[in-house]
Scaffold this motif. Sequence first.
Motif, mmCIF file in Angstrom:
data_model
loop_
_atom_site.group_PDB
_atom_site.id
_atom_site.type_symbol
_atom_site.label_atom_id
_atom_site.label_comp_id
_atom_site.label_asym_id
_atom_site.label_seq_id
_atom_site.Cartn_x
_atom_site.Cartn_y
_atom_site.Cartn_z
ATOM 1 N N SER A 122 0.841 -1.196 0.000
ATOM 2 C CA SER A 122 0.000 0.000 0.000
ATOM 3 C C SER A 122 0.872 1.240 0.000
ATOM 4 O O SER A 122 2.043 1.207 0.407
ATOM 5 C CB SER A 122 -0.920 0.012 1.223
ATOM 6 O OG SER A 122 -0.151 0.067 2.417
ATOM 7 N N SER A 123 0.306 2.336 -0.448
ATOM 8 C CA SER A 123 1.017 3.619 -0.422
ATOM 9 C C SER A 123 0.009 4.751 -0.312
ATOM 10 O O SER A 123 -1.150 4.616 -0.710
ATOM 11 C CB SER A 123 1.884 3.800 -1.676
ATOM 12 O OG SER A 123 1.084 3.824 -2.841
ATOM 13 N N VAL A 124 0.470 5.861 0.234
ATOM 14 C CA VAL A 124 -0.390 7.027 0.423
ATOM 15 C C VAL A 124 0.469 8.275 0.498
ATOM 16 O O VAL A 124 1.565 8.257 1.055
ATOM 17 C CB VAL A 124 -1.258 6.868 1.702
ATOM 18 C CG1 VAL A 124 -0.395 6.633 2.929
ATOM 19 C CG2 VAL A 124 -2.159 8.076 1.910
ATOM 20 N N SER A 125 -0.028 9.337 -0.090
ATOM 21 C CA SER A 125 0.643 10.640 -0.029
ATOM 22 C C SER A 125 -0.346 11.650 0.523
ATOM 23 O O SER A 125 -1.542 11.605 0.202
ATOM 24 C CB SER A 125 1.102 11.061 -1.429
ATOM 25 O OG SER A 125 1.822 12.269 -1.379
ATOM 26 N N ILE A 126 0.156 12.546 1.368
ATOM 27 C CA ILE A 126 -0.734 13.514 2.015
ATOM 28 C C ILE A 126 -0.020 14.845 2.195
ATOM 29 O O ILE A 126 1.197 14.895 2.394
ATOM 30 C CB ILE A 126 -1.218 12.977 3.385
ATOM 31 C CG1 ILE A 126 -2.321 13.850 3.953
ATOM 32 C CG2 ILE A 126 -0.063 12.820 4.350
ATOM 33 C CD1 ILE A 126 -3.003 13.271 5.178
ATOM 34 N N ALA A 127 -0.790 15.916 2.089
ATOM 35 C CA ALA A 127 -0.281 17.264 2.352
ATOM 36 C C ALA A 127 -1.361 18.018 3.107
ATOM 37 O O ALA A 127 -2.196 18.705 2.521
ATOM 38 C CB ALA A 127 0.072 17.977 1.052
ATOM 39 N N ALA A 128 -1.366 17.853 4.430
ATOM 40 C CA ALA A 128 -2.337 18.504 5.298
ATOM 41 C C ALA A 128 -1.607 19.346 6.332
ATOM 42 O O ALA A 128 -0.374 19.306 6.435
ATOM 43 C CB ALA A 128 -3.225 17.463 5.980
ATOM 44 N N ASP A 129 -2.359 20.100 7.110
ATOM 45 C CA ASP A 129 -1.733 20.966 8.108
ATOM 46 C C ASP A 129 -1.018 20.166 9.191
ATOM 47 O O ASP A 129 -0.006 20.612 9.736
ATOM 48 C CB ASP A 129 -2.790 21.876 8.747
ATOM 49 C CG ASP A 129 -3.348 22.894 7.759
ATOM 50 O OD1 ASP A 129 -2.655 23.164 6.757
ATOM 51 O OD2 ASP A 129 -4.458 23.396 7.992
ATOM 52 N N LEU A 131 -0.342 16.574 8.868
ATOM 53 C CA LEU A 131 0.351 15.417 8.318
ATOM 54 C C LEU A 131 0.830 15.746 6.911
ATOM 55 O O LEU A 131 0.067 16.285 6.098
ATOM 56 C CB LEU A 131 -0.565 14.186 8.258
ATOM 57 C CG LEU A 131 -0.953 13.497 9.564
ATOM 58 C CD1 LEU A 131 -1.971 12.400 9.276
ATOM 59 C CD2 LEU A 131 0.269 12.918 10.246
ATOM 60 N N GLY A 132 2.078 15.401 6.627
ATOM 61 C CA GLY A 132 2.598 15.640 5.290
ATOM 62 C C GLY A 132 3.702 14.667 4.953
ATOM 63 O O GLY A 132 4.584 14.403 5.774
ATOM 64 N N GLY A 133 3.643 14.093 3.754
ATOM 65 C CA GLY A 133 4.698 13.192 3.316
ATOM 66 C C GLY A 133 4.143 12.026 2.533
ATOM 67 O O GLY A 133 2.966 11.999 2.147
ATOM 68 N N PHE A 134 5.006 11.039 2.285
ATOM 69 C CA PHE A 134 4.654 9.848 1.518
ATOM 70 C C PHE A 134 4.975 8.616 2.349
ATOM 71 O O PHE A 134 6.002 8.568 3.039
ATOM 72 C CB PHE A 134 5.441 9.809 0.206
ATOM 73 C CG PHE A 134 5.289 8.532 -0.572
ATOM 74 C CD1 PHE A 134 4.147 8.283 -1.313
ATOM 75 C CD2 PHE A 134 6.301 7.580 -0.559
ATOM 76 C CE1 PHE A 134 4.010 7.095 -2.023
ATOM 77 C CE2 PHE A 134 6.175 6.398 -1.272
ATOM 78 C CZ PHE A 134 5.024 6.165 -2.010
ATOM 79 N N THR A 239 4.840 20.422 8.921
ATOM 80 C CA THR A 239 5.002 18.971 8.950
ATOM 81 C C THR A 239 6.393 18.597 8.433
ATOM 82 O O THR A 239 6.963 19.278 7.584
ATOM 83 C CB THR A 239 3.940 18.283 8.085
ATOM 84 O OG1 THR A 239 4.075 18.736 6.721
ATOM 85 C CG2 THR A 239 2.555 18.623 8.591
ATOM 86 N N SER A 240 6.917 17.483 8.959
ATOM 87 C CA SER A 240 8.255 17.025 8.563
ATOM 88 C C SER A 240 8.285 15.539 8.254
ATOM 89 O O SER A 240 9.279 14.861 8.492
ATOM 90 C CB SER A 240 9.270 17.348 9.664
ATOM 91 O OG SER A 240 9.433 18.740 9.815
ATOM 92 N N GLY A 241 7.183 15.031 7.729
ATOM 93 C CA GLY A 241 7.195 13.664 7.257
ATOM 94 C C GLY A 241 6.194 12.759 7.946
ATOM 95 O O GLY A 241 5.729 13.028 9.063
ATOM 96 N N VAL A 242 5.884 11.650 7.257
ATOM 97 C CA VAL A 242 4.974 10.643 7.770
ATOM 98 C C VAL A 242 5.440 9.294 7.242
ATOM 99 O O VAL A 242 6.074 9.203 6.191
ATOM 100 C CB VAL A 242 3.515 10.936 7.331
ATOM 101 C CG1 VAL A 242 3.345 10.770 5.828
ATOM 102 C CG2 VAL A 242 2.531 10.067 8.091
#
Length: 457
Positions: A122-129, A131-134, A239-242
């Motif tokens: 599985s994979s997911v990318s997000i750019a929220a206040d 949470l941010g990262g891949f 954010t600095s990664g997830v």
Amino acid sequence: MTRIVVASRLVAAAVIAVGAGAAVTGGVAFGWMPHVVAPAVQKVTPAAADAVLTCSGPLLAIGRDATAAAKISVAGAAAVTVAGQNVTQGRLKTPDISGEAGSVRLVASAKGRTVPQVSGASSVSIAADDLGGFAANACAPALMDSWVVGGSTMSGAADLIALANPGQVAATVDLTMFGKDGQTQPAGGNSIVIAPGTEEVIPLAGLGIGEDAPVVRVTATGAPVRAALQSSLSRGLSTSGVDQSGVVSVASSRLVVTGVHVTREQQDDPTTVVRLLAPDHDATAQVTVVGVHGTTGPAQQVPLSQGTPVELQLPLAVGDYSIVVTADKPVVGAAWQATGTAAGDDFTWIEPAPALAAGRQGTQVTVPAGPSPRLDLLPDGSQPVKLTLAPVGGGAAQTVTVPAQQASSVPLQAGLSYRITATGAVHAAVSFVGDKALASFPVWPPATAAAPVTVYR
């Protein structure tokens, strides 16, 4: 008179014994009594069991509801890529989280004595206040005992441990925390009951506050569980990664981490860190870094006190690496790698990659969607390994020679599944490297058939 009676009885007993012996001997000789026949022996291979894997679910966020600071909610859906025949998918239930928050269960039905081949990721990318990262992670089997090596409970971290029970029997889980004070049994980690087909999500901070290098042992009874870690980091308002990472299945005296990619020169804060724990005994570990041209510098010696995690910072130049840990006692460990430590950067936790054995059956691996996927490799021995990558759905196979004692990689195509066959044992991981996007997960060996059973008839 008494002596005469006793003597008569002894003589009579002797006569009876001799007569009985003669009767048995004669019966066997003349066929009156059957011979003892050795039982028939047959080796039978048991029917194969269904293959069950659990894939990481969506990204979750904690504290988005101002009226319920501890509430967990869905933040971003993950895309799951699957390869295999007779595979059914279903989502586990999460009683305390609304929406489709649970992990995805894959079941490949067995036919006869053939072990079903299935793989997924599985994979997911997000750019929220918040949470941010891949993030990317492989679908994995449930285990009775496993280790979560990663995460933090310091300020800025909002890490979660997911405990999935894909089976049909309830599981009871105990979580043991290893941190700065050694081994502890937190109240929030005792006797967690996980119903069949459900998943429980627990904040890592609930097991201990102020731990910058925790390791958690997951022990299940009743049924195996699949543990996974979601880790995220914020610095100030940025954010600095997830990341979504798996587990270490067993402590070992040798760990091989492949798929370490340094994308920028290291500044003040480290971007490559190795976390180690000797759970049962004091130990000494040797950490060796292997680059594309071989070993880079001498091995670093790391003393380990029983039950207390230790981190080693590695100041590495831009490039691709593998990390080899050898210890005089069994240890668990993982590597943390980041694109940087500024706003918008990303990171990943990389667990050790088991050695994939040589053989015709090979190992099936699935590549989810993501930037610039590659297969990172390091032979297990001192000889080169010839490796073949064949697309599972058909297509031209690729054969490469993997040099010994050098980190190397082969480009992959996102959304495809491959069968890996090699002439020698090799460690492998799938990694993704993009613009402030980083993820990696090890390739696990396939399930094997049960050993033949001797049946006496």
